[in-house]
Write a protein that holds these residues in place. Structure first.
Motif, PDB file in Angstrom:
ATOM      1  N   GLU A 274       0.828  -1.212   0.000  1.00  0.00           N
ATOM      2  CA  GLU A 274       0.000   0.000   0.000  1.00  0.00           C
ATOM      3  C   GLU A 274       0.864   1.264   0.000  1.00  0.00           C
ATOM      4  O   GLU A 274       0.593   2.227  -0.733  1.00  0.00           O
ATOM      5  CB  GLU A 274      -0.919   0.023   1.226  1.00  0.00           C
ATOM      6  CG  GLU A 274      -2.049  -1.000   1.161  1.00  0.00           C
ATOM      7  CD  GLU A 274      -2.745  -1.209   2.509  1.00  0.00           C
ATOM      8  OE1 GLU A 274      -3.602  -2.101   2.585  1.00  0.00           O
ATOM      9  OE2 GLU A 274      -2.404  -0.497   3.479  1.00  0.00           O
TER      10      GLU A 274
ATOM     11  N   MET B 128       2.577   1.755  -3.390  1.00  0.00           N
ATOM     12  CA  MET B 128       1.658   2.235  -4.438  1.00  0.00           C
ATOM     13  C   MET B 128       1.428   3.744  -4.307  1.00  0.00           C
ATOM     14  O   MET B 128       1.351   4.455  -5.300  1.00  0.00           O
ATOM     15  CB  MET B 128       0.322   1.462  -4.381  1.00  0.00           C
ATOM     16  CG  MET B 128       0.466  -0.023  -4.685  1.00  0.00           C
ATOM     17  SD  MET B 128       1.257  -0.362  -6.301  1.00  0.00           S
ATOM     18  CE  MET B 128       2.379  -1.691  -5.873  1.00  0.00           C
ATOM     19  N   LYS B 129       1.367   4.205  -3.067  1.00  0.00           N
ATOM     20  CA  LYS B 129       1.227   5.649  -2.838  1.00  0.00           C
ATOM     21  C   LYS B 129       2.450   6.402  -3.357  1.00  0.00           C
ATOM     22  O   LYS B 129       2.332   7.448  -3.984  1.00  0.00           O
ATOM     23  CB  LYS B 129       1.090   5.935  -1.337  1.00  0.00           C
ATOM     24  CG  LYS B 129      -0.349   6.015  -0.877  1.00  0.00           C
ATOM     25  CD  LYS B 129      -0.422   6.539   0.549  1.00  0.00           C
ATOM     26  CE  LYS B 129      -1.687   6.015   1.197  1.00  0.00           C
ATOM     27  NZ  LYS B 129      -1.617   6.067   2.665  1.00  0.00           N
TER      28      LYS B 129
ATOM     29  N   LYS C 141       2.859   7.181  -7.131  1.00  0.00           N
ATOM     30  CA  LYS C 141       2.137   8.335  -7.680  1.00  0.00           C
ATOM     31  C   LYS C 141       3.036   9.563  -7.788  1.00  0.00           C
ATOM     32  O   LYS C 141       2.794  10.466  -8.570  1.00  0.00           O
ATOM     33  CB  LYS C 141       0.953   8.700  -6.768  1.00  0.00           C
ATOM     34  CG  LYS C 141      -0.195   7.720  -6.833  1.00  0.00           C
ATOM     35  CD  LYS C 141      -1.356   8.231  -5.973  1.00  0.00           C
ATOM     36  CE  LYS C 141      -2.355   7.113  -5.731  1.00  0.00           C
ATOM     37  NZ  LYS C 141      -3.265   7.402  -4.621  1.00  0.00           N
TER      38      LYS C 141
ATOM     39  N   CYS D 266       0.419  -4.259  -7.975  1.00  0.00           N
ATOM     40  CA  CYS D 266       0.425  -3.329  -9.119  1.00  0.00           C
ATOM     41  C   CYS D 266      -0.847  -3.496  -9.943  1.00  0.00           C
ATOM     42  O   CYS D 266      -1.459  -2.506 -10.372  1.00  0.00           O
ATOM     43  CB  CYS D 266       1.643  -3.573  -9.998  1.00  0.00           C
ATOM     44  SG  CYS D 266       3.171  -2.950  -9.293  1.00  0.00           S
TER      45      CYS D 266
ATOM     46  N   ASP E 134      -3.729  -4.670  -8.874  1.00  0.00           N
ATOM     47  CA  ASP E 134      -4.848  -4.173  -8.060  1.00  0.00           C
ATOM     48  C   ASP E 134      -4.950  -2.646  -8.085  1.00  0.00           C
ATOM     49  O   ASP E 134      -6.039  -2.088  -8.052  1.00  0.00           O
ATOM     50  CB  ASP E 134      -4.704  -4.635  -6.601  1.00  0.00           C
ATOM     51  CG  ASP E 134      -4.851  -6.147  -6.470  1.00  0.00           C
ATOM     52  OD1 ASP E 134      -5.317  -6.792  -7.447  1.00  0.00           O
ATOM     53  OD2 ASP E 134      -4.484  -6.698  -5.411  1.00  0.00           O
ATOM     54  N   TYR E 135      -3.783  -1.997  -8.103  1.00  0.00           N
ATOM     55  CA  TYR E 135      -3.784  -0.531  -8.030  1.00  0.00           C
ATOM     56  C   TYR E 135      -3.625   0.124  -9.408  1.00  0.00           C
ATOM     57  O   TYR E 135      -3.521   1.343  -9.502  1.00  0.00           O
ATOM     58  CB  TYR E 135      -2.655  -0.043  -7.108  1.00  0.00           C
ATOM     59  CG  TYR E 135      -2.947  -0.222  -5.636  1.00  0.00           C
ATOM     60  CD1 TYR E 135      -3.400   0.849  -4.856  1.00  0.00           C
ATOM     61  CD2 TYR E 135      -2.778  -1.449  -5.008  1.00  0.00           C
ATOM     62  CE1 TYR E 135      -3.650   0.697  -3.507  1.00  0.00           C
ATOM     63  CE2 TYR E 135      -3.034  -1.622  -3.655  1.00  0.00           C
ATOM     64  CZ  TYR E 135      -3.471  -0.545  -2.912  1.00  0.00           C
ATOM     65  OH  TYR E 135      -3.724  -0.699  -1.571  1.00  0.00           O
TER      66      TYR E 135
ATOM     67  N   LYS F  83      -0.987   0.018 -11.420  1.00  0.00           N
ATOM     68  CA  LYS F  83       0.338   0.656 -11.489  1.00  0.00           C
ATOM     69  C   LYS F  83       1.334  -0.273 -12.190  1.00  0.00           C
ATOM     70  O   LYS F  83       1.088  -1.479 -12.302  1.00  0.00           O
ATOM     71  CB  LYS F  83       0.871   0.910 -10.065  1.00  0.00           C
ATOM     72  CG  LYS F  83       0.087   1.949  -9.305  1.00  0.00           C
ATOM     73  CD  LYS F  83       0.627   3.310  -9.593  1.00  0.00           C
ATOM     74  CE  LYS F  83      -0.291   4.387  -9.025  1.00  0.00           C
ATOM     75  NZ  LYS F  83      -0.087   5.671  -9.684  1.00  0.00           N
TER      76      LYS F  83
END
Lengths: 368, 368
Positions: free
Chosen positions: A93, A96-97, A100, A121, A123-124, A126
């Motif tokens: 988590e 992934m932040k 950005k 990746c 799931d998000y 990315k």
């Protein structure tokens, strides 16, 4: 103006002239031989120093932990290799932040780790760039060079949302060397094994843009091996007694030191200072046999040995003739600068023996 | 509710039930034998724990450094022994400020130190209570018992604005013991030498209200010697692998642990966790020969050895049958709880395997 000798102790000192010289020297080396320099900032944990490194030519930085990456991104740095295996839901988590805001590369050394990263990746929505960590002899993380790395690479390229950039290693076992010749051998082997492995991957149709090596002792050796593209030394901004012990630096190269006060001299042969293991750390050579004597070098007092440390006391062995008295201040080059930095909240930047700034050590304690 | 297994790692855990039991047990002991308990809070660095200790019967607390005293005074604690030699102008200024808010006692072991303290008190119009630090075998700070202590006492009582309360020692050399019998001998000698020295001072007309002794291994031994008035154990609130190695505590007595995650298993015999020397510290027995194996005890895995630590990696030796896999979490009892606490910014208070509170470790890094 506050002078060094007026500072309350124990205090961490960083001499700017020496720091700048060390940064420039490594940047010049990398430029000259045509490899990228991606310094490991776990050594200093200071965005200010990372920015100096980038300004003088580094292509990006390396960190150990996500927390260190967060601190550096917060300070505006956007090209970061996390040379560490990120495992677990919270880490995913957080990563992934970060993606950005910055171009983050991550090390992997297992199919399990790669799958978790790939899934996060997906799931998000990315993509993340990865480097395979190769074990060239430190026997810590990493797959073995050659076939084992190829096997992992073949699995990784199948996984969605991962972009395999290349391979990386850290020959930290160099710190177990007993001589400059041994340092040379470890450095050469580090570079050669990595280049051979990169060739094997390429021969099997796997793209390898990055072949990343290097520690402070080996960067100028493995960096020169043809085919290596990147070096990642860290400690060179400071140097320390371990580097001196290896023959990699001289006392005058060291930019970092600890200022301490003599608080007791209970007998002619023993002096107590206000810096113990909570200040100087207990490192006596991280990855192998000791190359140091005692727990740091006392500047200007070659015969004084820091024999023992309790948490808040340093116990120094001296000859009866040693002139040090209660209230005197001494300066110590630590055995291992990186761990000492991690014990302090702030560092005193010194120019011409005067305090010019106090920097908060923002990367301190970022173990998660 | 957040459960232990859900915490991001590495994380520092403190089990409340065990903490309270350890605090109560030592308080009950002191009450039963009729000595004052003045626990050393450098072990935990937490005002919350210091307040629990006071609530359960401690007469005051002990700290190592002025910075620790400042944190505790800030939290409302007003009876503090700084068991340390304070030397230097800045330290004097800080101490004088603290004396406005709290009843501070200070250790001294030299005429030079006593004179500086006395002069500062005169300059600021203050009085400070002092204890003479006696060296009962640790060979760190402190004057020798007997005549040397008497000699220092005679100088100190002459100095204005100092109020000599008594004598103190710390038999830290007990950590070099190889057996419970040796622990017993060190503890008995600690108490007996101090009482003998106190008698000598009294015989020479010097008032001795306080005879203060004790470490976690020796407090229950030296505390029982007739004439001792105060014990100062610290580590007992947690216990750790060093205390287990000495036979002072059992694994189930330990309230503090580090939660870590397996991040790599590069081969069947090696596991890598995300806790290294920046998390577990390098302590393997502070004041003498090692009584521990590796760099901490892995709970529930007796055969697993934490063989090496880099800063961010723990390298564990396992048998191929060991079921630990990437992503698994393990709990480690550190070798030395006090130094591990000093590496973390916060501690997770756990009740029934659930997180009930996160405490900031306010005394962390207070080395000045």
């Amino acid at each position: 103006m506050i002078r060094v000798c007026d500072l309350d102790t124990p205090a961490l000192l960083l001499r700017e002239e020496r720091l700048l010289k060390n940064i420039k020297d490594m940047a010049d080396f990398a430029k000259k031989i045509g490899v990228s320099l991606r310094p490991h900032t776990k050594a200093h944990k200071l965005p200010q120093v990372a920015k100096l490194q980038l300004k003088m030519g580094a292509v990006g930085i390396t960190v150990s932990k996500l927390g260190e990456a967060e601190v550096m991104v917060e300070a505006g740095i956007t090209d970061i290799l996390i040379a560490y295996q990120l495992i677990g839901k919270t880490k995913m988590e957080r990563l992934m932040k970060l993606l950005k805001k910055a171009d983050i590369k991550v090390a992997i050394d297992s199919v399990a780790g790669a799958k978790e990263l790939s899934q996060a990746c997906v799931d998000y929505g990315k993509e993340v760039k990865v480097l395979l960590e190769v074990n060239t002899g430190l026997n810590r993380c990493g797959v073995l060079p050659g076939e084992d790395t190829l096997k992992l690479a073949r699995e990784v390229v199948k996984l969605p949302n991962l972009k395999l950039l290349g391979i990386m290693t850290h020959a930290g076992h160099v710190y177990g060397s007993a001589s400059k010749e041994e340092v040379l051998r470890v450095g050469e082997a580090e570079g050669e094994e990595m280049v051979k492995t990169a060739e094997l991957l390429k021969d099997n149709g796997i793209e390898v843009q990055v072949v990343s090596v290097g520690s402070t002792p080996t960067a100028k050796i493995s960096g020169k091996v043809k085919g290596v593209t990147e070096i990642r030394p860290g400690n060179y901004v400071f140097y320390d007694a371990i580097q001196i012990g290896l023959g990699v630096a001289k006392e005058e190269d060291c930019s970092l030191s600890v200022l301490a006060t003599v608080i007791s001299r209970p007998c002619p042969e023993r002096i107590i200072i206000d810096a113990g293991s909570k200040t100087l750390a207990l490192d006596q050579g991280a990855h192998g046999k000791s190359t140091v004597r005692g727990f740091g070098l006392v500047k200007g007092y070659n015969n004084v040995i820091i024999e023992r440390l309790s948490e808040e006391h340093g116990i120094l062995k001296v000859t009866p003739e040693c002139p040090l008295q209660i209230g005197d201040k001494i300066e110590i080059i630590p055995n291992h600068a990186c761990t000492v930095i991690n014990l302090f909240d702030e560092i005193h930047l010194i120019r011409n023996e005067e305090l010019i700034e106090i920097w908060k050590i923002k990367g301190r304690g970022q173990v998660r």
